[in-house]
Enzyme design. Sequence first.
Site, PDB file in Angstrom:
ATOM      1  N   LYS A 195      34.936  39.553 106.598  1.00  0.00           N
ATOM      2  CA  LYS A 195      34.363  40.585 105.722  1.00  0.00           C
ATOM      3  C   LYS A 195      32.836  40.461 105.646  1.00  0.00           C
ATOM      4  O   LYS A 195      32.314  39.346 105.602  1.00  0.00           O
ATOM      5  CB  LYS A 195      34.962  40.367 104.326  1.00  0.00           C
ATOM      6  CG  LYS A 195      34.785  41.476 103.367  1.00  0.00           C
ATOM      7  CD  LYS A 195      35.368  41.096 102.018  1.00  0.00           C
ATOM      8  CE  LYS A 195      34.552  40.041 101.314  1.00  0.00           C
ATOM      9  NZ  LYS A 195      34.913  39.760  99.939  1.00  0.00           N
ATOM     10  N   LYS A 215      36.750  30.880  97.621  1.00  0.00           N
ATOM     11  CA  LYS A 215      35.472  30.469  97.031  1.00  0.00           C
ATOM     12  C   LYS A 215      35.470  28.994  96.654  1.00  0.00           C
ATOM     13  O   LYS A 215      34.454  28.328  96.733  1.00  0.00           O
ATOM     14  CB  LYS A 215      35.128  31.328  95.814  1.00  0.00           C
ATOM     15  CG  LYS A 215      34.642  32.710  96.200  1.00  0.00           C
ATOM     16  CD  LYS A 215      33.921  33.362  95.040  1.00  0.00           C
ATOM     17  CE  LYS A 215      33.373  34.716  95.457  1.00  0.00           C
ATOM     18  NZ  LYS A 215      32.770  35.455  94.358  1.00  0.00           N
ATOM     19  N   LYS A 232      27.842  39.092 100.751  1.00  0.00           N
ATOM     20  CA  LYS A 232      26.492  38.768 100.282  1.00  0.00           C
ATOM     21  C   LYS A 232      26.180  37.292 100.552  1.00  0.00           C
ATOM     22  O   LYS A 232      25.032  36.908 100.693  1.00  0.00           O
ATOM     23  CB  LYS A 232      26.403  38.980  98.768  1.00  0.00           C
ATOM     24  CG  LYS A 232      26.623  40.389  98.309  1.00  0.00           C
ATOM     25  CD  LYS A 232      26.397  40.452  96.791  1.00  0.00           C
ATOM     26  CE  LYS A 232      27.105  41.636  96.170  1.00  0.00           C
ATOM     27  NZ  LYS A 232      27.966  41.272  95.046  1.00  0.00           N
TER      28      LYS A 232
END
Length: 399
Positions: A262, A113, A265
């Site tokens: 993966k 992230k 969102k």
Amino acid sequence: MTKKRVLSGVQPTGNLHLGNYLGAIRNWVPLQDSHECVFMLADLHAITVPQNPADLLKNTRETAAAYIACGIDPKKSIIFPQSAVRAHAELAWILGCYTPLGWLKRMTQYKEKAGLSASSPERILKDLKDQKKIFTELTRQVHEGLDNIRLQADSKTITADITQGVLEINEEAAAFLESEIKISEKSKLGLFSYPVLMAADILGYHATHVPVGEDQKQHLELARDIAGAFNRACGEEFFPLPDPLIMPTAARIMSLKDGTKKMSKSDPSDLSRITLTDDADAIANKLRKAQTDTITGITYDPETRPAIANLLTIFAALTDSTPQKIADQYATAQNSQFKGDLAEAAVTHLSPITARMRTLLDDTETLDTILASGAHAARDLAQPILRETMKRVGFWQSA
Ligand code: TYM
């Protein structure tokens, strides 16, 4: 405590997708009959990346509606926004004081992230230490070479090779440090300490079981480590070590556009995921465009055919079958036929959920009442545990 206690949550960041549903929420439903269940909307976690306030509020209600539409019954389970229970943030502060930075630095989700390089500082350090060995060896060889005619002839090449190697290591180390410094200057403390808050969510309810997708496994291991560190410090098994509940099927649903990534969102491509608010046309369209490969026929082989394997996994999870059984059924089918049938299965399974979500979202008053009473019940569970924790730390408390 009579029943074992389950705690889990989803970040209300919108785009709730099949991965969240199949990997997590769906698995919460049967636990309601065997466990005491606490399901939060992880809004404190959501703000570790920038959020538009209006969207965060909308997504919080939408995620609550999704929980209920998927089968979480507010009469059986506690559903509440994390930020409505202050004990989470307070306990996170305390637990942060028992968590070494080294543990947090190893979290892969943080690295991803924050955009940190995949190289670990430990590896670069090892390369730099190896340099010393290389220099020592070079010096030894050159010295020996003075007495050795063959090595004298070779010494130029040896020196050039070694210098080249050393330069490469130095360049890599410099690039690593440069990017590390740049990123750490601007990356947020909240993103880094995120797993401590997650530990507080779990430990703050003395939860024993945490149903999640595979991507949360590392965070759960850390929660256990933090519980252990606190328990050792106070000399008592105060926090139970929580067990992850990761269902073997659908623990990791992959992107429809890239079978090695993966489903997420935050993927910029809406075609990469099926969301719980997609209608039948959107689902069919996304599956039609989903990645496949050029091999004829359908086989289940996650190693060599990750995209097809992912579609098979989704198909199996939606129809309570196994990927291998579905593969056998479609062994000689065209991709288009397989994808068409998968779309039908997805619509059959998801459309009642989507419809129920819409109805719930049309009545925000009822939804807000559910959240308010959930927050109340959650506070009743968390507050005494926080007080007990504070006592063990040595904080003064009013009688
Ligand atoms: P979040 O919001 O990223 O994801 C919610 C749940 O969905 C699972 N999941 C997936 N499962 C299978 N395939 C996928 N592609 C996929 N993507 C997501 C996640 O594993 C998760 O179970 N940190 C958590 C929220 C959280 C939490 C907690 C969970 C905060 N505190 C305490 C459990 C206990 C998160 O970001 O989930």
